[in-house]
Design a protein around this motif. Sequence first.
Motif, PDB file in Angstrom:
ATOM      1  N   VAL A  30       0.793 -12.544   3.299  1.00 18.16           N
ATOM      2  CA  VAL A  30       1.569 -11.509   3.978  1.00 18.16           C
ATOM      3  C   VAL A  30       1.766 -11.823   5.456  1.00 18.16           C
ATOM      4  O   VAL A  30       2.830 -11.567   6.011  1.00 18.16           O
ATOM      5  CB  VAL A  30       0.873 -10.138   3.798  1.00 18.16           C
ATOM      6  N   GLU A  33       4.953 -13.407   6.552  1.00 16.72           N
ATOM      7  CA  GLU A  33       6.222 -12.740   6.233  1.00 16.72           C
ATOM      8  C   GLU A  33       7.009 -12.411   7.513  1.00 16.72           C
ATOM      9  O   GLU A  33       6.429 -12.277   8.586  1.00 16.72           O
ATOM     10  CB  GLU A  33       5.957 -11.433   5.472  1.00 16.72           C
ATOM     11  N   TYR A  88       8.504  -9.626   8.359  1.00 18.13           N
ATOM     12  CA  TYR A  88       8.282  -8.325   9.007  1.00 18.13           C
ATOM     13  C   TYR A  88       7.025  -8.309   9.854  1.00 18.13           C
ATOM     14  O   TYR A  88       6.903  -7.543  10.801  1.00 18.13           O
ATOM     15  CB  TYR A  88       8.293  -7.181   7.982  1.00 18.13           C
ATOM     16  N   HIS A 139       0.571  -2.885   9.342  1.00 20.53           N
ATOM     17  CA  HIS A 139       1.664  -3.510   8.616  1.00 20.53           C
ATOM     18  C   HIS A 139       1.214  -4.429   7.484  1.00 20.53           C
ATOM     19  O   HIS A 139       1.668  -4.294   6.358  1.00 20.53           O
ATOM     20  CB  HIS A 139       2.537  -4.316   9.583  1.00 20.53           C
ATOM     21  N   ARG A 150      -1.720  -3.241   4.223  1.00 19.17           N
ATOM     22  CA  ARG A 150      -1.243  -2.412   3.107  1.00 19.17           C
ATOM     23  C   ARG A 150      -0.675  -3.265   1.989  1.00 19.17           C
ATOM     24  O   ARG A 150      -0.961  -3.045   0.813  1.00 19.17           O
ATOM     25  CB  ARG A 150      -0.096  -1.513   3.571  1.00 19.17           C
ATOM     26  N   ASN A 151       0.150  -4.217   2.351  1.00 16.96           N
ATOM     27  CA  ASN A 151       0.755  -5.063   1.332  1.00 16.96           C
ATOM     28  C   ASN A 151      -0.214  -6.104   0.802  1.00 16.96           C
ATOM     29  O   ASN A 151      -0.149  -6.487  -0.357  1.00 16.96           O
ATOM     30  CB  ASN A 151       2.003  -5.745   1.881  1.00 16.96           C
ATOM     31  N   ALA A 152      -1.121  -6.537   1.691  1.00 19.28           N
ATOM     32  CA  ALA A 152      -2.066  -7.552   1.259  1.00 19.28           C
ATOM     33  C   ALA A 152      -3.011  -6.996   0.203  1.00 19.28           C
ATOM     34  O   ALA A 152      -3.508  -7.727  -0.650  1.00 19.28           O
ATOM     35  CB  ALA A 152      -2.864  -8.070   2.458  1.00 19.28           C
ATOM     36  N   ILE A 212      -2.308  -5.009  -2.202  1.00 19.49           N
ATOM     37  CA  ILE A 212      -1.711  -4.776  -3.529  1.00 19.49           C
ATOM     38  C   ILE A 212      -2.313  -5.699  -4.598  1.00 19.49           C
ATOM     39  O   ILE A 212      -2.739  -5.236  -5.647  1.00 19.49           O
ATOM     40  CB  ILE A 212      -0.174  -4.902  -3.460  1.00 19.49           C
ATOM     41  N   TYR A 222      -0.477   0.123  -9.015  1.00 17.93           N
ATOM     42  CA  TYR A 222       0.220  -1.099  -8.655  1.00 17.93           C
ATOM     43  C   TYR A 222       1.729  -0.868  -8.671  1.00 17.93           C
ATOM     44  O   TYR A 222       2.448  -1.230  -7.741  1.00 17.93           O
ATOM     45  CB  TYR A 222      -0.180  -2.187  -9.655  1.00 17.93           C
ATOM     46  N   LEU A 248       2.628   1.241  -5.712  1.00 15.42           N
ATOM     47  CA  LEU A 248       2.544   0.544  -4.434  1.00 15.42           C
ATOM     48  C   LEU A 248       3.637  -0.511  -4.295  1.00 15.42           C
ATOM     49  O   LEU A 248       4.101  -0.791  -3.205  1.00 15.42           O
ATOM     50  CB  LEU A 248       1.178  -0.133  -4.290  1.00 15.42           C
ATOM     51  N   ASP A 249       4.016  -1.119  -5.414  1.00 18.55           N
ATOM     52  CA  ASP A 249       4.973  -2.208  -5.361  1.00 18.55           C
ATOM     53  C   ASP A 249       6.117  -1.950  -6.351  1.00 18.55           C
ATOM     54  O   ASP A 249       6.024  -2.281  -7.521  1.00 18.55           O
ATOM     55  CB  ASP A 249       4.268  -3.527  -5.713  1.00 18.55           C
ATOM     56  N   ARG A 268       8.735  -3.306  -7.054  1.00 18.21           N
ATOM     57  CA  ARG A 268       9.330  -4.435  -7.759  1.00 18.21           C
ATOM     58  C   ARG A 268       8.762  -4.564  -9.161  1.00 18.21           C
ATOM     59  O   ARG A 268       9.422  -5.032 -10.077  1.00 18.21           O
ATOM     60  CB  ARG A 268       9.058  -5.733  -6.985  1.00 18.21           C
TER      61      ARG A 268
END
Lengths: 304, 315
Positions: B208, B211, B213, B231, B234-236, B238, B305, B308-309, B311
């Motif tokens: 992450v 990335e 962003y 930032h 949170r994504n890490a 997942i 999951y 949170l994601d 996709r």
Amino acid sequence: MTVTSIAPGQPGRTVARVRPPARSFWRTAWVRFSRNHVAMVSALFLLMMFVVAAFATSVAPQDPNRVMILNQHLSPSGEHLLGTDESGRDVFSRLIVGARASIAVGLTAMIISIVIGSLVGSVAGFFGGFVDTILMRITDGMMAIPYFFLVLIVVAVFGSSFTNIVIVIGVTSWMVVARIVRSDVLRFRANEFVTAARSIGAGDGRLLVRHILPHAVPSILVAATLGVANAILLESALSFLGLGIQPPAASWGNMLSNSQAYIWDNPLLPLYPGLLILLTVLAFNFLGDALRDALDPQYREGGH
Amino acid sequence: MVAYAIRRLIQAVVLLVIVSIVTFILIHSAPGGPAILANPDLSRDQIAQASAQLGLDDPLPVQYGRWAGNVLRGDFGVSYNTIEPVVDLIGARLPNTLLLAGMALLLGLVIAIPLGVVCALRRNSWLDRAVAGLTFFGVSMPVFWLGIMLIILFSVQLRVLPSGGMMSLGEPFSLWDRLRHLILPVSVLALGNLAELTRYTRSGLVTVMSEDYVRTARAKGLTQRSVVVGHALRNALIPVVTIIGVMLPRAVSGAAITEAVFSWPGMGQLAINAATTRDYPVVLGTTLVVAAVVIFSSFITDLAYGYLDPRIRLG
């Protein structure tokens, strides 16, 4: 590094170097592998364990099952290198014979899981579609259940013979292999050499076995090494619960299980078998990791 | 999201039915039958009578149908050995196992996430390398051995912690006493999870942090701290959520072994005893309940999951 680098941005290196003579995949891998000291030490250690396990009964200085009640819990001495256990049996000799049990279970169970995993993975990846969906659902399902409980039931119910233990460990640990093989097959299925082979009339079986599966060998090799580690741990856990190799035959797991009752009298007793399990499993894990680095350098560079 | 949840729920139920059928077939195909029927004091007639009474003479599909029908009404049958209802036996043990496994997972997360973050931010530092090395020890160590070693150190040598059980004998329940009994088994179990959780947090954050962003956040002048915490993390995390789902079956297996080391009265102990005496109703009950707990926890992890994601559920 043996990889040729073209470094246009660097002063004085504007000319691309000449490629070194192409070396075979396995030779390059060996060069990378042999530079890894931890892996070499692990390999040597395992080689030593294999030899000891293969000739266990000749190597053991004493009869591992001879009970000498008067010799209970002796301290280490010239006669008993690591002392004796609660029945006066020679701990060192039992460890040597136990090595044979653990390694035999580990290797055999690994072979079973590799065969099932490769079969499921290659069929799923090669034929795709409905077959793939069904096989991968089964794989996911197997991964989602606490199969240790099923293993317990099987050994408790059918008895804990060597064959049963090996089969049950093999049958419950092929899922990772199946996924790895499937993804490799998917990756190579679309290559031109496969289309070429098909165009000159190769059938599905031949395509899969002769043209695609050989490319999955490196990944299978890595999975196999890690699989032995896993199988040895599982066997020792079963033996520890009294459901593995049955006493008086020695295995590292049942020696540990026995020793727990005597931790107040002989706290060193559980140290040795556990240490051997740890070192052996650790060596297989290091080896597997080094093989992955050697066979698939992109894995490490990918930042994992 | 609802369609996704329903699809996953159906899969979970199907899986559970399959597990129960497999367990049923496995245990009933055993040579010998239940241990209580092997009692040498019983005559041949008495054994035949008992066997008929327990319904063991009916064809397997009939037996399975009867058992499954009762389970749907909340009746898991009665233990062959102790004549106690299986529901009561499980009710007494399940909370103990959940307490052990839950505390271990919590302890693992509390240590692993900060550790993984530090390793990711200081890649190839001495700490990162030490953690990578310890990871190998973590996955290679037989948990039961570590348990015995800790018992020898803390109970036999230092005499500061109890060697097993859930409470001191002859003493009324106290929180402090319970905690003292939890320390060793929870640490042993947590250590197994720790290595893997740390590794996943680390690799999640490493990915992450490169990335766009994150670069944008940096570029607009945020401090390292708020970039990471606000930032990136949170994504890490997942992937860490998914790995918890993958780890659950193993955590429960690990709990079964840890229970044996620390004589912790949980589901593992119950299952092992039932399996060795072929106490069919208890074996089926424990396997089904453990599988249900694991499968539905991973169902919830999957939902988390998907939440949170986006996709995942759209893809």
